[in-house]
Design a protein around this motif. Structure first.
Motif, PDB file in Angstrom:
ATOM      1  N   ALA A 112       4.922   4.187 -11.125  1.00 35.11           N
ATOM      2  CA  ALA A 112       4.997   5.637 -10.919  1.00 35.11           C
ATOM      3  C   ALA A 112       4.793   5.972  -9.439  1.00 35.11           C
ATOM      4  CB  ALA A 112       3.965   6.346 -11.779  1.00 35.11           C
ATOM      5  N   PRO A 113       5.778   5.629  -8.592  1.00 34.39           N
ATOM      6  CA  PRO A 113       5.668   5.992  -7.170  1.00 34.39           C
ATOM      7  C   PRO A 113       5.576   7.506  -7.020  1.00 34.39           C
ATOM      8  CG  PRO A 113       7.510   4.487  -7.562  1.00 34.39           C
ATOM      9  CD  PRO A 113       7.021   4.949  -8.899  1.00 34.39           C
ATOM     10  N   GLY A 170      13.289  -9.625  -6.989  1.00 32.29           N
ATOM     11  CA  GLY A 170      12.668 -10.437  -8.036  1.00 32.29           C
ATOM     12  C   GLY A 170      11.352 -11.070  -7.629  1.00 32.29           C
ATOM     13  N   VAL A 171      10.874 -10.760  -6.454  1.00 32.68           N
ATOM     14  CA  VAL A 171       9.620 -11.331  -5.962  1.00 32.68           C
ATOM     15  C   VAL A 171       8.425 -10.713  -6.698  1.00 32.68           C
ATOM     16  CG1 VAL A 171       9.248  -9.691  -4.071  1.00 32.68           C
ATOM     17  CG2 VAL A 171       8.435 -12.020  -3.840  1.00 32.68           C
ATOM     18  N   GLN A 172       7.358 -11.493  -6.862  1.00 32.86           N
ATOM     19  CA  GLN A 172       6.127 -10.990  -7.451  1.00 32.86           C
ATOM     20  C   GLN A 172       5.295 -10.321  -6.363  1.00 32.86           C
ATOM     21  OE1 GLN A 172       5.292 -11.238 -10.846  1.00 32.86           O
ATOM     22  NE2 GLN A 172       7.459 -11.811 -10.905  1.00 32.86           N
ATOM     23  N   TYR A 173       4.708  -9.179  -6.676  1.00 38.55           N
ATOM     24  CA  TYR A 173       3.904  -8.455  -5.699  1.00 38.55           C
ATOM     25  C   TYR A 173       2.895  -7.586  -6.425  1.00 38.55           C
ATOM     26  CZ  TYR A 173       6.944  -4.481  -6.810  1.00 38.55           C
ATOM     27  OH  TYR A 173       7.628  -3.495  -7.461  1.00 38.55           O
ATOM     28  N   ASP A 174       1.930  -7.088  -5.673  1.00 34.21           N
ATOM     29  CA  ASP A 174       0.920  -6.175  -6.217  1.00 34.21           C
ATOM     30  C   ASP A 174       0.941  -4.915  -5.363  1.00 34.21           C
ATOM     31  OD1 ASP A 174      -1.091  -5.157  -7.792  1.00 34.21           O
ATOM     32  OD2 ASP A 174      -2.605  -6.607  -7.181  1.00 34.21           O
ATOM     33  N   THR A 175       0.402  -3.830  -5.905  1.00 35.87           N
ATOM     34  CA  THR A 175       0.361  -2.561  -5.176  1.00 35.87           C
ATOM     35  C   THR A 175      -1.043  -1.993  -5.184  1.00 35.87           C
ATOM     36  OG1 THR A 175       0.893  -1.212  -7.118  1.00 35.87           O
ATOM     37  CG2 THR A 175       2.748  -2.035  -5.808  1.00 35.87           C
ATOM     38  N   PHE A 176      -1.278  -1.114  -4.229  1.00 40.03           N
ATOM     39  CA  PHE A 176      -2.530  -0.346  -4.172  1.00 40.03           C
ATOM     40  C   PHE A 176      -2.156   1.102  -3.916  1.00 40.03           C
ATOM     41  CE2 PHE A 176      -6.148   1.668  -2.205  1.00 40.03           C
ATOM     42  CZ  PHE A 176      -7.211   1.200  -2.961  1.00 40.03           C
ATOM     43  N   ASP A 177      -2.667   1.991  -4.755  1.00 40.43           N
ATOM     44  CA  ASP A 177      -2.394   3.424  -4.624  1.00 40.43           C
ATOM     45  C   ASP A 177      -3.374   4.036  -3.631  1.00 40.43           C
ATOM     46  OD1 ASP A 177      -1.880   6.121  -4.866  1.00 40.43           O
ATOM     47  OD2 ASP A 177      -2.248   6.216  -7.024  1.00 40.43           O
ATOM     48  N   PHE A 219       0.881  -1.162   0.000  1.00 40.65           N
ATOM     49  CA  PHE A 219       0.000   0.000   0.000  1.00 40.65           C
ATOM     50  C   PHE A 219       0.915   1.207   0.000  1.00 40.65           C
ATOM     51  CE2 PHE A 219      -2.492  -3.466   1.441  1.00 40.65           C
ATOM     52  CZ  PHE A 219      -3.749  -3.240   0.916  1.00 40.65           C
ATOM     53  N   MET A 220       0.791   2.026  -1.037  1.00 44.73           N
ATOM     54  CA  MET A 220       1.772   3.077  -1.251  1.00 44.73           C
ATOM     55  C   MET A 220       1.149   4.295  -1.912  1.00 44.73           C
ATOM     56  SD  MET A 220       3.665   1.335  -4.556  1.00 44.73           S
ATOM     57  CE  MET A 220       4.450   2.813  -5.177  1.00 44.73           C
ATOM     58  N   LYS A 221       1.926   5.354  -1.989  1.00 43.19           N
ATOM     59  CA  LYS A 221       1.524   6.551  -2.715  1.00 43.19           C
ATOM     60  C   LYS A 221       2.005   6.387  -4.146  1.00 43.19           C
ATOM     61  CE  LYS A 221       1.629   9.488   1.349  1.00 43.19           C
ATOM     62  NZ  LYS A 221       2.287  10.595   2.033  1.00 43.19           N
ATOM     63  N   TYR A 280       2.797   5.428   5.291  1.00 43.33           N
ATOM     64  CA  TYR A 280       2.902   4.630   4.070  1.00 43.33           C
ATOM     65  C   TYR A 280       4.282   4.832   3.477  1.00 43.33           C
ATOM     66  CZ  TYR A 280      -2.055   3.891   4.445  1.00 43.33           C
ATOM     67  OH  TYR A 280      -3.277   3.513   4.908  1.00 43.33           O
ATOM     68  N   PRO A 281       4.770   3.812   2.779  1.00 43.13           N
ATOM     69  CA  PRO A 281       4.133   2.563   2.354  1.00 43.13           C
ATOM     70  C   PRO A 281       4.031   1.546   3.494  1.00 43.13           C
ATOM     71  CG  PRO A 281       6.411   2.598   1.632  1.00 43.13           C
ATOM     72  CD  PRO A 281       6.147   3.936   2.265  1.00 43.13           C
ATOM     73  N   GLN A 282       3.142   0.563   3.253  1.00 40.08           N
ATOM     74  CA  GLN A 282       2.975  -0.564   4.163  1.00 40.08           C
ATOM     75  C   GLN A 282       3.106  -1.838   3.338  1.00 40.08           C
ATOM     76  OE1 GLN A 282      -0.704  -0.438   6.387  1.00 40.08           O
ATOM     77  NE2 GLN A 282      -0.351   1.653   7.092  1.00 40.08           N
ATOM     78  N   LEU A 283       3.897  -2.781   3.823  1.00 41.80           N
ATOM     79  CA  LEU A 283       4.105  -4.053   3.134  1.00 41.80           C
ATOM     80  C   LEU A 283       3.444  -5.178   3.915  1.00 41.80           C
ATOM     81  CD1 LEU A 283       5.682  -5.705   0.888  1.00 41.80           C
ATOM     82  CD2 LEU A 283       7.425  -6.033   2.652  1.00 41.80           C
ATOM     83  N   TYR A 284       2.631  -5.971   3.213  1.00 36.34           N
ATOM     84  CA  TYR A 284       1.957  -7.129   3.791  1.00 36.34           C
ATOM     85  C   TYR A 284       2.426  -8.384   3.074  1.00 36.34           C
ATOM     86  CZ  TYR A 284      -1.313  -3.986   6.113  1.00 36.34           C
ATOM     87  OH  TYR A 284      -1.854  -3.017   6.908  1.00 36.34           O
ATOM     88  N   VAL A 285       2.670  -9.445   3.832  1.00 35.21           N
ATOM     89  CA  VAL A 285       2.994 -10.749   3.264  1.00 35.21           C
ATOM     90  C   VAL A 285       1.989 -11.742   3.830  1.00 35.21           C
ATOM     91  CG1 VAL A 285       4.698 -12.597   3.095  1.00 35.21           C
ATOM     92  CG2 VAL A 285       5.440 -10.205   3.006  1.00 35.21           C
TER      93      VAL A 285
END
Length: 183
Positions: free
Chosen positions: A107-108, A124-131, A100-102, A151-156
């Motif tokens: 385009a951060p 190289g890990v696969q991940y998704d983001t939410f603006d 979860f990021m700005k 923010y940002p916040q990283l969840y695994v």
């Protein structure tokens, strides 16, 4: 929002006991320095008779920001808060690794988000983001849900790992790969 003069303890208690947001600005009309908000050292925000936040000092931008963020929940019901929590859980679990990021990964929109994306890309890990800038309800709700104010916040796997400072620490200790690749 209207201004109400609270001239008795009973009026004060009744005012802050309301379930909607109550912003209390302390002043004394007999003191010249209280003629401007800049000279008043404290603004306190209440809901349901409980102090939920405060601003010490003359920071109009911070006062405005806090009033706006807490006003977001003005008039919300338990049901709508539950729906927000369900939505947050769904977003957090949308991908094994969620950021979860700005801005977006491509385009951060702040340096902290940009740095976190660079770190993740290097693994190289696969991940998704939410603006979070596209959805104020998620932006404010996730802070409360995760009890993490920035923010940002990283969840695994649905669990909060932390913000950029924690990720940098994990990277420096050689623990980042194990953390983000946990089964």
């Amino acid at each position: 929002m209207s201004v109400t003069i609270l001239d008795t303890v009973k009026n004060f208690v009744n005012f802050i006991s309301d379930p909607s947001l109550a912003v209390v600005h302390f002043s004394a009309n007999w003191a010249d320095q209280c003629g401007q908000v800049d000279s008043v050292p404290t603004v306190i925000l209440f809901k349901n008779g409980t102090q939920i936040d405060r601003v010490d000092g003359a920071d109009a931008a911070q006062i405005t920001s806090k009033v706006k963020s807490y006003s977001l929940y003005k008039g919300t019901t338990v049901t709508s808060m539950q729906k927000l929590e369900e939505r947050l859980k769904a977003l957090i679990n949308k991908h094994k690794i969620m950021v979860f990021m700005k801005g977006t990964r491509d385009a951060p929109r702040c340096g902290f988000s940009r740095t976190l994306i660079q770190i993740l890309n290097a693994t190289g890990v696969q991940y998704d983001t939410f603006d979070i800038l596209t959805d104020e309800e998620v932006r404010q709700g996730l802070k409360e849900y995760s009890d993490w104010p920035t923010y940002p916040q990283l969840y695994v796997k649905g669990e909060l790992i932390g913000g950029l400072d924690i990720i940098k620490e994990l990277q420096a200790n050689g623990e980042l790969d194990a953390t983000i690749n946990a089964n």
